[in-house]
Design a protein around this motif. Structure first.
Motif, PDB file in Angstrom:
ATOM      1  N   ASN A 175       0.821  -1.236   0.000  1.00  0.00           N
ATOM      2  CA  ASN A 175       0.000   0.000   0.000  1.00  0.00           C
ATOM      3  C   ASN A 175       0.846   1.273   0.000  1.00  0.00           C
ATOM      4  O   ASN A 175       1.597   1.520   0.948  1.00  0.00           O
ATOM      5  CB  ASN A 175      -0.905   0.026   1.242  1.00  0.00           C
ATOM      6  N   THR A 176       0.681   2.037  -1.052  1.00  0.00           N
ATOM      7  CA  THR A 176       1.432   3.274  -1.217  1.00  0.00           C
ATOM      8  C   THR A 176       0.454   4.429  -1.382  1.00  0.00           C
ATOM      9  O   THR A 176      -0.610   4.257  -1.970  1.00  0.00           O
ATOM     10  CB  THR A 176       2.354   3.143  -2.448  1.00  0.00           C
ATOM     11  N   TYR A 177       0.809   5.586  -0.853  1.00  0.00           N
ATOM     12  CA  TYR A 177      -0.088   6.743  -0.893  1.00  0.00           C
ATOM     13  C   TYR A 177       0.719   7.993  -1.200  1.00  0.00           C
ATOM     14  O   TYR A 177       1.954   8.006  -1.082  1.00  0.00           O
ATOM     15  CB  TYR A 177      -0.800   6.908   0.476  1.00  0.00           C
ATOM     16  N   GLY A 178       0.006   9.049  -1.576  1.00  0.00           N
ATOM     17  CA  GLY A 178       0.672  10.329  -1.824  1.00  0.00           C
ATOM     18  C   GLY A 178      -0.151  11.176  -2.773  1.00  0.00           C
ATOM     19  O   GLY A 178      -1.249  10.778  -3.199  1.00  0.00           O
ATOM     20  N   PRO A 179       0.375  12.367  -3.108  1.00  0.00           N
ATOM     21  CA  PRO A 179      -0.308  13.238  -4.051  1.00  0.00           C
ATOM     22  C   PRO A 179      -0.525  12.540  -5.397  1.00  0.00           C
ATOM     23  O   PRO A 179       0.290  11.703  -5.791  1.00  0.00           O
ATOM     24  CB  PRO A 179       0.671  14.410  -4.232  1.00  0.00           C
ATOM     25  N   VAL A 193      -8.849  11.067   3.757  1.00  0.00           N
ATOM     26  CA  VAL A 193      -8.400  12.476   3.746  1.00  0.00           C
ATOM     27  C   VAL A 193      -9.491  13.362   3.148  1.00  0.00           C
ATOM     28  O   VAL A 193      -9.826  14.421   3.700  1.00  0.00           O
ATOM     29  CB  VAL A 193      -7.064  12.628   2.981  1.00  0.00           C
ATOM     30  N   THR A 194     -10.096  12.904   2.058  1.00  0.00           N
ATOM     31  CA  THR A 194     -11.157  13.697   1.426  1.00  0.00           C
ATOM     32  C   THR A 194     -12.351  13.838   2.368  1.00  0.00           C
ATOM     33  O   THR A 194     -12.909  14.934   2.520  1.00  0.00           O
ATOM     34  CB  THR A 194     -11.596  13.021   0.101  1.00  0.00           C
ATOM     35  N   ARG A 302       1.225  14.441   5.893  1.00  0.00           N
ATOM     36  CA  ARG A 302       1.337  15.910   5.890  1.00  0.00           C
ATOM     37  C   ARG A 302       1.647  16.417   4.464  1.00  0.00           C
ATOM     38  O   ARG A 302       1.147  17.463   4.053  1.00  0.00           O
ATOM     39  CB  ARG A 302       2.433  16.333   6.863  1.00  0.00           C
ATOM     40  N   ARG A 303       2.458  15.658   3.735  1.00  0.00           N
ATOM     41  CA  ARG A 303       2.797  16.074   2.360  1.00  0.00           C
ATOM     42  C   ARG A 303       1.652  15.783   1.384  1.00  0.00           C
ATOM     43  O   ARG A 303       1.627  16.313   0.275  1.00  0.00           O
ATOM     44  CB  ARG A 303       4.039  15.318   1.879  1.00  0.00           C
ATOM     45  N   THR A 304       0.735  14.902   1.790  1.00  0.00           N
ATOM     46  CA  THR A 304      -0.335  14.466   0.895  1.00  0.00           C
ATOM     47  C   THR A 304      -1.584  15.344   1.000  1.00  0.00           C
ATOM     48  O   THR A 304      -2.256  15.613   0.003  1.00  0.00           O
ATOM     49  CB  THR A 304      -0.705  12.999   1.235  1.00  0.00           C
TER      50      THR A 304
END
Ligand code: NAD
Ligand code: UDP
Length: 312
Positions: A175-179, A193-194, A302-304
């Protein structure tokens, strides 16, 4: 030395970050994507780059491919929310599509990395999961189109290696996440997050005690590039992910805390075959590729968050 690189799925979440990274290293990059779950916007800033080309194509459909030195095969929808609506597309992108790319790698003597997944372990009975674990997949379940096609994609990759000496490697991505994940992608990080940013209830499926281990996108891309770069890896398959296992309930609270959200949490039924636990054993990647993820979950989130503030 600079290379000519084909990235399938290059307009998607991971693919667009990969294209950007490869261009920054001076490579020529050809992005092949059918824009099913990928977005033009993800590669907008790259389109003016002199060594970047986009081709709007489906990886399942025959046709000539550009001669290249390297192939990253990432084209496949990846969100469980899509498994019900696109099962045939997904199954064939990872099998028929993988076969086409392996044939192409063979024809132009290119090195290839096939993007497989932690889902090949299914609902694991071994924890954490090393590459040697053979998995527990329900081949006829709703996730089977994805899990089992990735498994067969791996089988093909190994077969081409053995029979035709194709320099093909497999990465099992956790599982990977980010912008650049789509806010409505359905996967848990963009969803939570949404929801938190909108003040909507966070939807936990099941009791929220199931676990995942979340890797920030920059770390993941570093792992992919490290596997491609090495000339003679000790193994032909590597887990790439972060060992920071969390329950989904913990993730929900982390997101609420970070976004200062007043949202409530609601509980909804657990989807069929949803794995109860997942954590990679990354000893191999640490040892052979000298790779290790660096970004703590809170820092990655925080970066996402700003991306989803702009896009939801
Ligand atoms: P994504 O949906 O953002 O990207 C997939 C890309 O492939 C999209 O741009 C989509 O349009 C394209 N695509 C899909 N089917 C295609 C087809 N038939 N022909 C051409 N293009 C097609 O998903 P992602 O998270 O970036 O995943 C990329 C790859 O990494 C996938 O192969 C996925 O299985 C694998 N993976 C991702 C994760 C993760 O946590 N992000 C975990 C495990 C494996
Ligand atoms: N999940 C959840 N609420 C959501 C979306 C997902 O509780 O709105 C859960 C899901 O049931 C799973 C975990 O979060 O247990 C990770 O789901 P995701 O779809 O991101 O990835 P995968 O199941 O493929 O690991």
């Amino acid at each position: 030395m600079t290379k000519r690189v084909l990235v399938t799925g290059g307009a998607g979440f991971l693919g667009s970050h990969l294209c950007e990274r490869l261009l920054s290293e001076g490579h020529e990059v050809i992005c092949l994507d059918n824009f099913g779950s990928g977005q033009r916007e993800n590669i907008e800033e790259l389109e003016d780059h002199p060594t970047f080309t986009v081709t709007d194509r489906d990886v399942r459909i025959p046709g000539s491919l550009p001669s290249v030195d390297r192939i990253y095969h990432l084209a496949s929808r990846a969100s469980p929310a899509d498994f019900t609506d696109f099962p045939v597309n997904i199954a064939l992108a990872n099998t028929q599509g993988t076969r086409r790319l392996l044939d192409h790698a063979r024809a132009c003597d290119a090195r290839m990395v096939f993007a497989s997944t932690s889902e090949v372990y299914g609902d694991p009975e071994v924890h954490p999961q090393p590459e040697t674990y053979t998995g527990n997949v329900n081949i006829r379940g709703v996730r089977g189109c994805y899990d089992e096609s990735k498994r067969f994609g791996e089988t093909l990759t190994v077969a081409y290696q053995r029979k035709y000496d194709v320099d093909a490697r497999t990465v099992r991505i956790f599982n990977t996440y980010g912008p650049r994940m789509r806010p409505d992608d359905g996967r848990v990080v963009p969803t939570f997050v949404t929801q938190a940013l909108r003040g909507d209830d966070l939807t936990i499926y099941g009791d929220g005690e199931q676990t995942r281990s979340f890797c920030y996108v920059d770390d993941l891309i570093e792992g992919l590039v490290s596997l491609m770069r090495i000339d003679d890896p000790e193994h032909d398959v590597y887990n790439i992910g972060k060992e920071n296992e969390r329950t989904i309930k913990e993730l929900a609270h982390e997101v609420l805390d970070l976004t200062d959200s007043e949202s409530d949490i609601v509980y909804e039924p657990l989807p069929e075959d949803d794995p109860g636990q997942r954590r990679p054993d990354i000893t191999r990647a640490k040892t052979d590729l000298n790779w290790e993820p660096e970004t703590p979950l809170r820092e990655g989130l925080r970066r996402t968050v700003p991306y989803f503030k702009q896009h939801s």
